[in-house]
Design an enzyme around this catalytic site. Structure first.
Site: not given
Length: 225
Positions: A85, A202, A204
């Site tokens: 990002c 993302h 994560e």
């Protein structure tokens, strides 16, 4: 592997990245950009957020931090580096990968799950998948539209450096499945080395099962395992 997660003023996904890496058994620590990379760094994450408030262009100011010289040197030495990002924006502004990220076609901040088609399965970032697999990973960005010149895009495709494309749940790459207007639905690309990658979604945020959502992003982070 010891992974350094670089923290700039305005980063807000650094803790998420450390927690996700810890979950898959990777030793990770946050590193303040002014302190430089620790000597034992074996992997690097440039996390999401709003470094320097996205002034000028998203990622432009962070890309000029001295630590990014160290990141480029580490990447040249084969250290795996991923920008996520805002980290993707910083990575592209730093010349780690081609192209740039700019304002979404909708001109709105978009936070939603998206589907990605795995374009290559022979890289460290995609070894957990098969080519053509569809994974669900969230986005959260206002400047995620991938832009690149026509000539550079042709080279990117010819060199097989597109890592992920936005698609629908069945793997169809369509305009309707493109959340931000990215050229050729590109969601993630490789640098000159396959050990370097940037992507807007993302991983994560799609790793920990206790979040109650897809854990499809864990395979991307397993490049560090």
């Amino acid at each position: 592997m010891t992974v350094s997660v670089i923290q700039f003023g305005g980063s807000n996904c650094d803790r998420d990245a450390v927690r996700a890496l810890d979950h898959i058994g990777v030793d990770a620590e946050r590193v303040w950009h002014e302190d430089g990379l620790p000597a034992d760094t074996e992997g690097i994450v440039i996390p999401g957020g709003f470094s320097y408030g996205d002034y000028l262009r998203a990622g432009a100011m962070a890309a000029r931090s001295p630590i990014m010289d160290e990141v480029r040197d580490a990447a040249d030495d084969g250290v795996p580096v991923i920008g996520v990002c805002n980290g993707a924006q910083i990575g592209s502004e730093s010349g780690l990968t081609p192209g740039a990220f700019t304002t979404n076609a909708s001109a709105r901040f978009q936070c939603e799950p998206v589907h990605l088609r795995v374009e290559r399965a022979d890289t460290p970032w995609t070894a957990a998948y098969d080519e053509g697999d569809v994974i669900e990973v969230p986005i959260a960005h206002g400047e995620g539209r991938f832009e690149i010149s026509e000539a550079a895009h042709a080279d990117l495709v010819a060199d097989d450096r597109v890592l992920f494309r936005y698609c629908d749940a069945d793997g169809n790459v369509t305009d309707a499945a493109n959340p931000n207007g990215s050229t050729d639905n590109v969601a993630g690309v490789l640098g000159e080395r396959e050990s370097v990658a940037v992507l807007m979604p993302h991983p994560e945020r799609a790793t920990l099962p206790d979040l109650g959502r897809s854990t499809d992003g864990a395979g991307i982070l397993e490049a560090f395992a």
